[in-house]
Design a protein around this motif. Structure first.
Motif, PDB file in Angstrom:
ATOM      1  N   TYR A   1      17.405 -28.567  20.199  1.00  0.00           N
ATOM      2  CA  TYR A   1      18.318 -27.737  19.418  1.00  0.00           C
ATOM      3  C   TYR A   1      19.187 -26.858  20.321  1.00  0.00           C
ATOM      4  CZ  TYR A   1      16.494 -28.951  14.816  1.00  0.00           C
ATOM      5  OH  TYR A   1      16.171 -29.620  13.680  1.00  0.00           O
ATOM      6  N   ARG A   2      18.591 -26.356  21.393  1.00  0.00           N
ATOM      7  CA  ARG A   2      19.363 -25.526  22.313  1.00  0.00           C
ATOM      8  C   ARG A   2      20.479 -26.337  22.973  1.00  0.00           C
ATOM      9  NH1 ARG A   2      15.460 -23.267  24.507  1.00  0.00           N
ATOM     10  NH2 ARG A   2      15.107 -24.738  26.229  1.00  0.00           N
ATOM     11  N   ARG A   3      20.128 -27.559  23.382  1.00  0.00           N
ATOM     12  CA  ARG A   3      21.141 -28.426  23.998  1.00  0.00           C
ATOM     13  C   ARG A   3      22.220 -28.832  22.981  1.00  0.00           C
ATOM     14  NH1 ARG A   3      17.332 -32.466  27.673  1.00  0.00           N
ATOM     15  NH2 ARG A   3      16.760 -30.887  29.248  1.00  0.00           N
ATOM     16  N   LEU A   4      21.785 -29.078  21.751  1.00  0.00           N
ATOM     17  CA  LEU A   4      22.745 -29.434  20.716  1.00  0.00           C
ATOM     18  C   LEU A   4      23.717 -28.279  20.464  1.00  0.00           C
ATOM     19  CD1 LEU A   4      23.800 -31.334  18.519  1.00  0.00           C
ATOM     20  CD2 LEU A   4      22.062 -30.371  16.973  1.00  0.00           C
ATOM     21  N   ALA A   5      23.173 -27.062  20.431  1.00  0.00           N
ATOM     22  CA  ALA A   5      24.038 -25.891  20.216  1.00  0.00           C
ATOM     23  C   ALA A   5      25.038 -25.741  21.339  1.00  0.00           C
ATOM     24  CB  ALA A   5      23.178 -24.631  20.089  1.00  0.00           C
ATOM     25  N   ASP A   6      24.580 -25.922  22.569  1.00  0.00           N
ATOM     26  CA  ASP A   6      25.492 -25.799  23.713  1.00  0.00           C
ATOM     27  C   ASP A   6      26.540 -26.905  23.702  1.00  0.00           C
ATOM     28  OD1 ASP A   6      24.088 -23.588  24.509  1.00  0.00           O
ATOM     29  OD2 ASP A   6      22.874 -24.648  25.992  1.00  0.00           O
TER      30      ASP A   6
ATOM     31  N   ALA B   1      32.105 -28.734  22.921  1.00  0.00           N
ATOM     32  CA  ALA B   1      33.034 -29.584  22.180  1.00  0.00           C
ATOM     33  C   ALA B   1      34.007 -28.740  21.366  1.00  0.00           C
ATOM     34  CB  ALA B   1      32.257 -30.528  21.261  1.00  0.00           C
ATOM     35  N   GLY B   2      33.515 -27.651  20.782  1.00  0.00           N
ATOM     36  CA  GLY B   2      34.382 -26.782  19.986  1.00  0.00           C
ATOM     37  C   GLY B   2      35.450 -26.111  20.831  1.00  0.00           C
TER      38      GLY B   2
END
Length: 376
Positions: free
Chosen positions: A15-20, A25-26
């Motif tokens: 989840y931490r990697r996904l958030a980063d 990307a944003g």
């Protein structure tokens, strides 16, 4: 059923990697959207600038047409009568209401062809003409003095006040003025002069003169030979160049756009002819206070140049816009800040969601350790 401890430990990391990853990307997407929005704004502005430059050129030509028509109508006065008197010319001028209808008009004039051998007798007749002034015109003389075979002195001059210096002026004495007069005679169409300082006494008064040939009443003027034989003079419409073009561009946004109009020579210039000097006809910085002043080297993309044939002359109309940084305009900036804000909000939500799983591995390890102790 118990979830294996390694899987519980791995979930927060994912989840931490996904958030980063979402944040990166944003941010990248935000900057791409920023650039795209600025590009859209630039493309729209380019189209608007192209149409604006074209419209301004057409406005200038259309507005000049009013004065070309005035010149033609004045010549028609002579075509309709065998003898237009000074009084008739004056009355016609008054009926035009020039201050209301022709705000750039300096003078309306008629210059009559006078053979050199008749010069003294002609001057005497004008001096003795008391049809408008009881004392006549005792100071009238044809000037400048020259050895020409024919003169074209201004004999009707309206209004006289402020234009006294032009009274008696031979409009064909100067070579360039003679070419304009000959072009008007040969074509039968109104012809515009090159811009020049007027003789009316104000050195800063840059002007134009429209000349239209007058032919002898009742004679044919269909062929070149006819026109040369029937030619008796020219009517002159004298214009203040700055007033003419300021009125033509009355809706001009001087704070954003600069307009410069340059006379670049006669229409129909041929290779091998000696080129005429370029002469500035109009500069927006002189016509409006607080106008955008043209930089020494404007960017090519901020300038549009159109060359237009105008009654025997070639005019270059250059429109220059104030440089714009499209990336800092409100629309692209709103796209950038909105996208960055959304990306940060999504990143924060994922981080908060990840926080719910962070204690799970340690709790599971504690439970297992307690069970092991109890079993032992």
């Amino acid at each position: 059923m118990e979830m294996p401890l390694p899987r519980l430990t791995l979930r927060p990391t994912l989840y931490r990697r996904l958030a980063d990853l979402v944040l990166v990307a944003g941010v990248v997407g935000s900057f791409l959207g920023w650039q795209y929005a600025a590009g859209q704004l630039r493309d729209g502005d380019e189209r608007y600038f192209d149409s604006l430059a074209t419209a301004k050129t057409e406005r200038v030509v259309d507005y000049l047409e009013r004065y070309l028509d005035l010149s033609v109508s004045l010549s028609a006065l002579f075509h309709a009568s065998a003898d237009v008197t000074r009084e008739e010319f004056h009355d016609h001028f008054v009926s035009l209401r020039p201050q209301d209808r022709f705000p750039a008009l300096q003078a309306l004039q008629f210059a009559q062809k006078v053979p050199a051998q008749e010069k003294e007798a002609f001057e005497a007749r004008v001096r003795a003409d008391t049809s408008l002034h009881p004392l006549g015109y005792p100071e009238f003389n044809i000037h400048p003095v020259s050895a020409a075979e024919d003169y074209l002195p201004i004999v009707y001059n309206e209004p006289m006040g402020g234009n006294e210096a032009a009274f008696g002026l031979d409009v064909a004495a100067e070579p360039r003025a003679r070419r304009v007069t000959e072009h008007a005679r040969e074509t039968g169409r109104p012809t515009v002069s090159a811009p020049a300082m007027l003789v009316q006494g104000r050195q800063e008064l840059r002007g134009l003169v429209i000349r239209t040939a007058v032919y002898r009443h009742g004679e044919r003027d269909q062929t070149l030979e006819d026109r040369r034989a029937a030619f008796i003079g020219v009517v002159c419409v004298v214009l203040r160049a700055t007033d003419l073009l300021r009125n033509a561009l009355d809706d001009h946004d001087a704070s954003r756009f600069h307009v410069r109009i340059t006379d670049i020579g006669e229409e129909g210039f041929h290779a091998g002819d000696e080129p005429e000097p370029r002469t500035m006809l109009f500069d927006a910085a002189e016509a409006w206070a607080h106008a955008y002043e043209l930089p020494e080297e404007p960017r090519a993309r901020d300038r549009r140049v159109t060359v237009k044939a105008v009654a025997g002359r070639m005019w270059e109309v250059a429109v220059t816009r104030r440089p714009v940084s499209y990336l800092t305009q409100p629309y692209p900036m709103s796209v950038l800040l909105g996208a960055l804000g959304g990306s940060l909000a999504l990143w924060a939500a994922l981080r908060i969601f990840m926080g719910r799983y962070s204690p799970a591995p340690s709790l599971a390890a504690g439970v297992r350790s307690a069970r092991s102790d109890a079993a032992g």
